[in-house]
Design a protein around this motif. Structure first.
Motif, PDB file in Angstrom:
ATOM      1  N   ALA A 127     -11.661  11.544 -36.034  1.00  0.00           N
ATOM      2  CA  ALA A 127     -11.901  11.100 -37.405  1.00  0.00           C
ATOM      3  C   ALA A 127     -10.608  10.693 -38.099  1.00  0.00           C
ATOM      4  CB  ALA A 127     -12.603  12.197 -38.203  1.00  0.00           C
ATOM      5  N   HIS A 128      -9.482  11.345 -37.732  1.00  0.00           N
ATOM      6  CA  HIS A 128      -8.197  11.020 -38.358  1.00  0.00           C
ATOM      7  C   HIS A 128      -7.788   9.584 -38.071  1.00  0.00           C
ATOM      8  CE1 HIS A 128      -7.517  13.023 -34.422  1.00  0.00           C
ATOM      9  NE2 HIS A 128      -6.785  11.953 -34.203  1.00  0.00           N
ATOM     10  N   PHE A 129      -8.148   9.074 -36.875  1.00  0.00           N
ATOM     11  CA  PHE A 129      -7.780   7.697 -36.554  1.00  0.00           C
ATOM     12  C   PHE A 129      -8.594   6.717 -37.401  1.00  0.00           C
ATOM     13  CE2 PHE A 129      -7.945   3.725 -34.129  1.00  0.00           C
ATOM     14  CZ  PHE A 129      -6.584   3.480 -33.996  1.00  0.00           C
ATOM     15  N   LEU A 161       4.384   8.267 -42.207  1.00  0.00           N
ATOM     16  CA  LEU A 161       4.367   7.954 -40.779  1.00  0.00           C
ATOM     17  C   LEU A 161       5.548   7.050 -40.438  1.00  0.00           C
ATOM     18  CD1 LEU A 161       0.543   7.141 -40.473  1.00  0.00           C
ATOM     19  CD2 LEU A 161       1.680   9.295 -39.886  1.00  0.00           C
ATOM     20  N   SER A 162       6.034   7.171 -39.209  1.00  0.00           N
ATOM     21  CA  SER A 162       7.208   6.395 -38.796  1.00  0.00           C
ATOM     22  C   SER A 162       6.980   5.728 -37.455  1.00  0.00           C
ATOM     23  CB  SER A 162       8.432   7.314 -38.702  1.00  0.00           C
ATOM     24  OG  SER A 162       9.514   6.667 -38.067  1.00  0.00           O
ATOM     25  N   ALA A 163       7.529   4.532 -37.312  1.00  0.00           N
ATOM     26  CA  ALA A 163       7.430   3.812 -36.038  1.00  0.00           C
ATOM     27  C   ALA A 163       8.156   4.553 -34.930  1.00  0.00           C
ATOM     28  CB  ALA A 163       8.004   2.407 -36.195  1.00  0.00           C
ATOM     29  N   ASP A 164       9.086   5.423 -35.309  1.00  0.00           N
ATOM     30  CA  ASP A 164       9.854   6.180 -34.316  1.00  0.00           C
ATOM     31  C   ASP A 164       9.126   7.427 -33.829  1.00  0.00           C
ATOM     32  OD1 ASP A 164      11.986   4.371 -34.545  1.00  0.00           O
ATOM     33  OD2 ASP A 164      12.788   5.452 -36.285  1.00  0.00           O
ATOM     34  N   ASP A 165       8.039   7.755 -34.505  1.00  0.00           N
ATOM     35  CA  ASP A 165       7.301   8.981 -34.146  1.00  0.00           C
ATOM     36  C   ASP A 165       6.435   8.722 -32.918  1.00  0.00           C
ATOM     37  OD1 ASP A 165       5.979  11.378 -34.036  1.00  0.00           O
ATOM     38  OD2 ASP A 165       5.533  11.459 -36.179  1.00  0.00           O
ATOM     39  N   ALA A 169       1.344  14.780 -34.784  1.00  0.00           N
ATOM     40  CA  ALA A 169       0.422  15.891 -34.507  1.00  0.00           C
ATOM     41  C   ALA A 169      -1.017  15.446 -34.294  1.00  0.00           C
ATOM     42  CB  ALA A 169       0.493  16.911 -35.654  1.00  0.00           C
ATOM     43  N   VAL A 170      -1.464  14.405 -35.010  1.00  0.00           N
ATOM     44  CA  VAL A 170      -2.862  13.969 -34.863  1.00  0.00           C
ATOM     45  C   VAL A 170      -3.014  12.537 -34.359  1.00  0.00           C
ATOM     46  CG1 VAL A 170      -3.839  15.585 -36.531  1.00  0.00           C
ATOM     47  CG2 VAL A 170      -2.962  13.389 -37.334  1.00  0.00           C
ATOM     48  N   LEU A 171      -2.019  11.676 -34.622  1.00  0.00           N
ATOM     49  CA  LEU A 171      -2.136  10.269 -34.224  1.00  0.00           C
ATOM     50  C   LEU A 171      -1.343   9.938 -32.955  1.00  0.00           C
ATOM     51  CD1 LEU A 171      -1.851   8.582 -37.736  1.00  0.00           C
ATOM     52  CD2 LEU A 171      -3.898   8.699 -36.306  1.00  0.00           C
ATOM     53  N   GLY A 172      -0.509  10.859 -32.501  1.00  0.00           N
ATOM     54  CA  GLY A 172       0.282  10.589 -31.308  1.00  0.00           C
ATOM     55  C   GLY A 172       1.376   9.569 -31.593  1.00  0.00           C
ATOM     56  N   ASN A 173       1.502   8.575 -30.723  1.00  0.00           N
ATOM     57  CA  ASN A 173       2.497   7.524 -30.872  1.00  0.00           C
ATOM     58  C   ASN A 173       2.031   6.545 -31.956  1.00  0.00           C
ATOM     59  OD1 ASN A 173       3.929   4.985 -30.459  1.00  0.00           O
ATOM     60  ND2 ASN A 173       4.662   5.853 -28.528  1.00  0.00           N
ATOM     61  N   ILE A 174       2.774   6.488 -33.061  1.00  0.00           N
ATOM     62  CA  ILE A 174       2.332   5.687 -34.213  1.00  0.00           C
ATOM     63  C   ILE A 174       2.327   4.197 -33.886  1.00  0.00           C
ATOM     64  CG2 ILE A 174       2.709   5.163 -36.651  1.00  0.00           C
ATOM     65  CD1 ILE A 174       1.801   8.023 -36.053  1.00  0.00           C
ATOM     66  N   GLN A 175       3.306   3.739 -33.108  1.00  0.00           N
ATOM     67  CA  GLN A 175       3.302   2.323 -32.723  1.00  0.00           C
ATOM     68  C   GLN A 175       2.074   2.002 -31.881  1.00  0.00           C
ATOM     69  OE1 GLN A 175       6.803   0.144 -31.590  1.00  0.00           O
ATOM     70  NE2 GLN A 175       8.145   1.854 -32.147  1.00  0.00           N
ATOM     71  N   HIS A 176       1.700   2.903 -30.983  1.00  0.00           N
ATOM     72  CA  HIS A 176       0.503   2.692 -30.163  1.00  0.00           C
ATOM     73  C   HIS A 176      -0.757   2.704 -31.024  1.00  0.00           C
ATOM     74  CE1 HIS A 176       2.599   4.147 -26.195  1.00  0.00           C
ATOM     75  NE2 HIS A 176       3.091   3.017 -26.675  1.00  0.00           N
TER      76      HIS A 176
END
Length: 234
Positions: A127-129, A161-165, A169-176
């Protein structure tokens, strides 16, 4: 039913063969939707399931339409057709008939009432996505439907949120996570050449421009604008 039978008789195959093709389309839609994060499925893929063994003209359309009916009546899904949108920088070129056909795709949309769907179907782990999707698409919508990559990441940073993250915790790789919105066709990514070099833009794609989702986004963004005006006035 009689007219359906009459329509079907023109293809010269048995009812069992036709039913098997319909079942194959349904299976493909259900399993690929689940296995590929809800990304749109190209009509060409579904057509190939039919034409690999049958060459009758219009048979793919007949089978896909019957699969649509069964997905709705049996599984409670609308098999919604989308027409691939082009980036605004490329809309001047007239698409060929073949490219128009290639641009069609399908997504499955639950026909359950929203409250029932949220209570019994929505996976709390994903749901977070959905929230991330709605927030990012709304940001692009408020920018007029298109914004530079730099501007979009600037807005995403305001969400914490950061592109480097690489391991949120819930979204994983933010760029992905952002790239998945492109694969799911909520956004489209386009590189434009200019006097200062290449600039990457994100623009609303057909999934975000489709009626039901577009209406929700417009309602949400209108409320944001109203709230901002009320705050400013106060």
């Amino acid at each position: 039913m009689a007219s359906s039978s009459m329509d079907f008789s023109q293809f010269g195959i048995s009812k069992e063969e036709k039913d098997k093709l319909v079942e194959e389309i349904i299976r493909y839609m259900l399993f690929k939707t689940h296995g590929h994060s809800g990304c749109p499925i190209k009509r060409d893929e579904l057509t190939h399931l039919v034409t690999k063994n049958y060459k009758q003209r219009n048979l793919p359309t007949f089978v896909i339409n019957e699969a649509k009916e069964k997905l709705s009546s049996i599984f409670g899904y609308e098999m919604r057709e989308l027409q691939r949108s082009l980036p605004s920088s490329k809309t001047q070129a007239l698409p060929s008939q073949q490219s128009v056909a290639d641009a069609k795709s399908y997504v499955l949309i639950s026909q359950l009432p929203s409250d029932v769907y949220e209570k019994y179907v929505v996976d709390v782990n994903t749901a977070h996505f959905s929230g991330f999707t709605f927030a990012v698409v709304s940001v692009v919508c408020l920018a007029g439907g298109k914004m530079s990559e730099e501007s979009l990441w600037s807005q995403i940073k305001k969400m914490g949120l950061s592109a480097d993250d690489k391991s949120h915790a819930v979204l994983g790789n933010i760029q992905h996570a952002l790239e998945l919105l492109v694969q799911q066709r909520y956004l489209q990514k386009n590189k434009v050449s200019g006097p200062e070099g290449n600039i990457v833009y994100y623009e609303l794609a057909e999934r975000a421009l489709d009626g039901p989702i577009s209406d929700k986004i417009k309602e949400y963004t209108s409320q944001i604008v109203r709230d901002n005006i009320s705050t400013a006035a106060a």
